[in-house]
Design a protein around this motif. Structure first.
Motif, PDB file in Angstrom:
ATOM      1  N   THR A   1      -7.053  33.348  23.434  1.00  0.00           N
ATOM      2  CA  THR A   1      -8.164  33.321  23.761  1.00  0.00           C
ATOM      3  C   THR A   1      -9.120  33.362  22.764  1.00  0.00           C
ATOM      4  O   THR A   1     -10.374  32.973  22.959  1.00  0.00           O
ATOM      5  N   HIS A   2      -8.856  33.475  21.497  1.00  0.00           N
ATOM      6  CA  HIS A   2      -9.673  33.395  20.471  1.00  0.00           C
ATOM      7  C   HIS A   2      -9.184  32.409  19.170  1.00  0.00           C
ATOM      8  O   HIS A   2      -7.763  32.382  19.222  1.00  0.00           O
ATOM      9  N   SER A   3      -9.891  31.783  18.300  1.00  0.00           N
ATOM     10  CA  SER A   3      -9.289  30.866  17.399  1.00  0.00           C
ATOM     11  C   SER A   3      -8.879  31.903  16.262  1.00  0.00           C
ATOM     12  O   SER A   3      -8.988  32.973  16.187  1.00  0.00           O
ATOM     13  N   GLU A   4      -8.080  31.302  15.353  1.00  0.00           N
ATOM     14  CA  GLU A   4      -7.617  31.885  14.210  1.00  0.00           C
ATOM     15  C   GLU A   4      -8.508  32.683  13.468  1.00  0.00           C
ATOM     16  O   GLU A   4      -8.519  33.677  13.190  1.00  0.00           O
ATOM     17  N   ASP A   5      -9.425  31.904  13.105  1.00  0.00           N
ATOM     18  CA  ASP A   5     -10.587  32.441  12.344  1.00  0.00           C
ATOM     19  C   ASP A   5     -11.121  33.582  13.087  1.00  0.00           C
ATOM     20  O   ASP A   5     -11.473  34.572  12.480  1.00  0.00           O
ATOM     21  N   GLU A   6     -11.364  33.571  14.460  1.00  0.00           N
ATOM     22  CA  GLU A   6     -12.107  34.624  15.099  1.00  0.00           C
ATOM     23  C   GLU A   6     -11.221  35.838  15.101  1.00  0.00           C
ATOM     24  O   GLU A   6     -11.529  37.211  15.064  1.00  0.00           O
ATOM     25  N   VAL A   7      -9.962  35.654  15.238  1.00  0.00           N
ATOM     26  CA  VAL A   7      -8.709  36.760  15.142  1.00  0.00           C
ATOM     27  C   VAL A   7      -8.891  37.529  13.588  1.00  0.00           C
ATOM     28  O   VAL A   7      -8.827  38.776  13.563  1.00  0.00           O
ATOM     29  N   PHE A   8      -8.925  36.552  12.727  1.00  0.00           N
ATOM     30  CA  PHE A   8      -8.896  36.846  11.340  1.00  0.00           C
ATOM     31  C   PHE A   8     -10.137  38.077  11.115  1.00  0.00           C
ATOM     32  O   PHE A   8      -9.879  38.756  10.330  1.00  0.00           O
ATOM     33  N   GLN A   9     -11.207  37.388  11.637  1.00  0.00           N
ATOM     34  CA  GLN A   9     -12.565  38.156  11.360  1.00  0.00           C
ATOM     35  C   GLN A   9     -12.613  39.493  12.303  1.00  0.00           C
ATOM     36  O   GLN A   9     -12.967  40.461  11.724  1.00  0.00           O
ATOM     37  N   LEU A  10     -11.796  39.424  13.132  1.00  0.00           N
ATOM     38  CA  LEU A  10     -11.743  40.888  14.133  1.00  0.00           C
ATOM     39  C   LEU A  10     -11.040  41.816  13.402  1.00  0.00           C
ATOM     40  O   LEU A  10     -11.181  42.963  13.205  1.00  0.00           O
ATOM     41  N   VAL A  11      -9.755  41.265  12.934  1.00  0.00           N
ATOM     42  CA  VAL A  11      -8.946  42.269  11.988  1.00  0.00           C
ATOM     43  C   VAL A  11      -9.684  42.821  10.935  1.00  0.00           C
ATOM     44  O   VAL A  11      -9.753  43.892  10.300  1.00  0.00           O
ATOM     45  N   LYS A  12     -10.515  41.853   9.957  1.00  0.00           N
ATOM     46  CA  LYS A  12     -11.052  41.965   8.810  1.00  0.00           C
ATOM     47  C   LYS A  12     -12.085  43.040   9.154  1.00  0.00           C
ATOM     48  O   LYS A  12     -12.234  44.212   8.292  1.00  0.00           O
ATOM     49  N   LYS A  13     -13.030  43.052  10.384  1.00  0.00           N
ATOM     50  CA  LYS A  13     -14.028  43.824  10.559  1.00  0.00           C
ATOM     51  C   LYS A  13     -13.266  45.379  10.737  1.00  0.00           C
ATOM     52  O   LYS A  13     -14.017  46.166  10.621  1.00  0.00           O
ATOM     53  N   ARG A  14     -12.220  45.330  11.502  1.00  0.00           N
ATOM     54  CA  ARG A  14     -11.470  46.698  11.769  1.00  0.00           C
ATOM     55  C   ARG A  14     -11.093  47.366  10.323  1.00  0.00           C
ATOM     56  O   ARG A  14     -10.911  48.411  10.520  1.00  0.00           O
ATOM     57  N   ILE A  15     -10.525  46.454   9.494  1.00  0.00           N
ATOM     58  CA  ILE A  15      -9.909  47.098   8.349  1.00  0.00           C
ATOM     59  C   ILE A  15     -11.336  47.639   7.465  1.00  0.00           C
ATOM     60  O   ILE A  15     -11.227  48.772   6.919  1.00  0.00           O
ATOM     61  N   ASP A  16     -12.256  46.951   7.478  1.00  0.00           N
ATOM     62  CA  ASP A  16     -13.671  47.108   6.621  1.00  0.00           C
ATOM     63  C   ASP A  16     -14.247  48.501   7.437  1.00  0.00           C
ATOM     64  O   ASP A  16     -14.570  49.330   6.555  1.00  0.00           O
ATOM     65  N   GLY A  17     -14.218  48.623   8.667  1.00  0.00           N
ATOM     66  CA  GLY A  17     -14.509  49.729   9.439  1.00  0.00           C
ATOM     67  C   GLY A  17     -13.844  50.843   9.109  1.00  0.00           C
ATOM     68  O   GLY A  17     -14.422  52.009   8.764  1.00  0.00           O
ATOM     69  N   LEU A  18     -12.459  50.630   9.138  1.00  0.00           N
ATOM     70  CA  LEU A  18     -11.851  51.913   8.900  1.00  0.00           C
ATOM     71  C   LEU A  18     -12.088  52.539   7.417  1.00  0.00           C
ATOM     72  O   LEU A  18     -11.931  53.645   7.085  1.00  0.00           O
ATOM     73  N   GLN A  19     -12.376  51.697   6.251  1.00  0.00           N
ATOM     74  CA  GLN A  19     -12.547  51.806   4.918  1.00  0.00           C
ATOM     75  C   GLN A  19     -13.806  52.598   4.882  1.00  0.00           C
ATOM     76  O   GLN A  19     -13.943  53.763   4.209  1.00  0.00           O
ATOM     77  N   LEU A  20     -14.960  52.110   5.450  1.00  0.00           N
ATOM     78  CA  LEU A  20     -16.179  53.023   5.726  1.00  0.00           C
ATOM     79  C   LEU A  20     -15.832  54.118   6.053  1.00  0.00           C
ATOM     80  O   LEU A  20     -16.620  55.161   5.505  1.00  0.00           O
ATOM     81  N   LEU A  21     -15.585  54.490   7.364  1.00  0.00           N
ATOM     82  CA  LEU A  21     -15.247  55.968   7.727  1.00  0.00           C
ATOM     83  C   LEU A  21     -14.540  56.725   6.925  1.00  0.00           C
ATOM     84  O   LEU A  21     -15.051  57.630   6.428  1.00  0.00           O
TER      85      LEU A  21
END
Length: 369
Positions: A76-96
């Motif tokens: 339901t999402h493009s490869e780039d959209e999925v990549f960006q979703l995962v990147k945002k999750r990793i960046d968010g965990l690092q910030l936490l």
């Protein structure tokens, strides 16, 4: 409500920024606003005695998506959209982790596992697409994320091989929220609990807010209510109830790490030698599209059945507590962080990934101003 002059003067007068929701997003938003505007008067309104949605109710998974979940997202999402979703999750965990520190939130990177039922095609699909998913995510990790390992946990009624993700971690949700709350209060931000925002109206340079307790005005309103966002007319977000149970302590509980089943719709882990197990929303998507903090027999029965037949097949256990949390989901998994009108902003639709992206969404919400 019977308010004194002092209460009105100290809490509800000359408020610069009002945040609705004292969960992960709301608290991180307040911290970022305080950093940017040190002298600003910031007020957080929370409908519950504790954060009411998912922030104090979640399973404490520091994860960014199981293999089958990411494969499903690519439908339901493009490869780039999925990549960006995962990147945002990793960046968010690092910030936490940077903001609170691993010791304070009891962060442990014990790896994540995925069980595959023998009755569906997820195992074959995950095996066949593992390499392409690893290739997609390689720029984020510089090594392979997903692999397969033998089932050493004695799980039954599933494949003998488990999906494995070496980068997945876990936290203590209660410690995270308590320390975030202390940080926010220590910075001079005020929090009013048991205050439900019923409606708001906007003037040129202020917003009038009516709660079930009092009315006041604020210069800017920031909505961080996630699962409850539809109550404030943010229609792109639907509530999604998550039902959870936890057993009494089990001697020699050999399960370590975070565990996913059925595209992440079920999840479990060992916490304090108890088995925490949640999920089952996929049994009744429409019925679980609610903000009612109750349990249903159908889902609770399914959770107990999976414990008996699959997760703890040779172990006696007793259920100690049951609870529910409310997530915010929608047709897309990307969170909504945007300006709604002149003085109203929102950061919502975390899609069940609040621990991972909540810190980042809160920061992004504050940075809209």
């Amino acid at each position: 409500m019977n308010l004194s002059y002092w209460e009105i003067k100290s809490w509800l007068t000359n408020v610069d920024y009002t945040i609705v929701g004292s969960g992960i997003v709301g608290l991180n938003c307040a911290l970022q606003l305080k950093q940017r505007f040190p002298t600003a008067s910031i007020l957080i309104l929370e409908r519950g005695t504790l954060p009411q949605g998912a922030s104090t109710k979640n399973a404490g998974f520091a994860c960014f998506g199981s293999l089958s979940e990411i494969i499903n997202d690519l439908k339901t999402h493009s490869e780039d959209e999925v990549f960006q979703l995962v990147k945002k999750r990793i960046d968010g965990l690092q910030l936490l982790r940077q903001r609170l520190g691993d010791d304070i939130i009891d962060y442990q990177e014990l790896g994540g596992y995925e069980l595959f039922s023998k009755t569906d095609d997820l195992y074959e699909e995950s095996q066949s697409k593992k390499d392409s998913i690893n290739l997609l995510l390689k720029p984020l990790f510089n090594q392979e994320v997903f692999s397969f390992k033998p089932n050493e946990f004695n799980f039954k009624n599933c494949h003998d091989t488990l999906g494995y993700n070496q980068f997945e971690g876990q936290i203590d949700t209660g410690k995270m929220m308590a320390s975030l709350t202390q940080l926010v209060l220590g910075s001079g931000v005020k929090i009013l609990n048991n205050s439900t925002v019923e409606q708001f109206s906007e003037n040129d340079n202020s917003v009038n807010i009516k709660t079930d307790q009092f009315e006041f005005s604020t210069s800017k309103l920031l909505i961080a209510t996630n699962g409850f966002a539809s109550a404030l007319d943010i229609s792109e977000v639907k509530p999604a109830r998550a039902q959870v149970l936890i057993t009494k302590p089990i001697e020699n509980l050999h399960i370590k790490g975070t565990f996913h089943l059925d595209q992440g719709y079920y999840y479990f882990r060992n916490i304090d030698n108890r088995l925490l197990f949640g999920g089952g929303r996929n049994l009744d998507f429409k019925g679980e599209e609610t903000t009612e903090l109750t349990q249903t027999q159908r889902i609770q029965d399914k959770l107990e059945d999976l414990l008996k037949t699959t997760i703890l097949p040779h172990t006696a256990f007793d259920i100690d507590y049951r609870w529910t949390g409310i997530m915010g989901v929608g047709q897309q998994k990307k969170p909504i962080v945007k300006q709604l009108s002149n003085n109203v902003f929102c950061g919502v639709r975390l899609g069940g990934m609040g621990v991972a992206i909540g810190s980042l969404v809160g920061k992004e919400l504050a940075d809209l101003l």
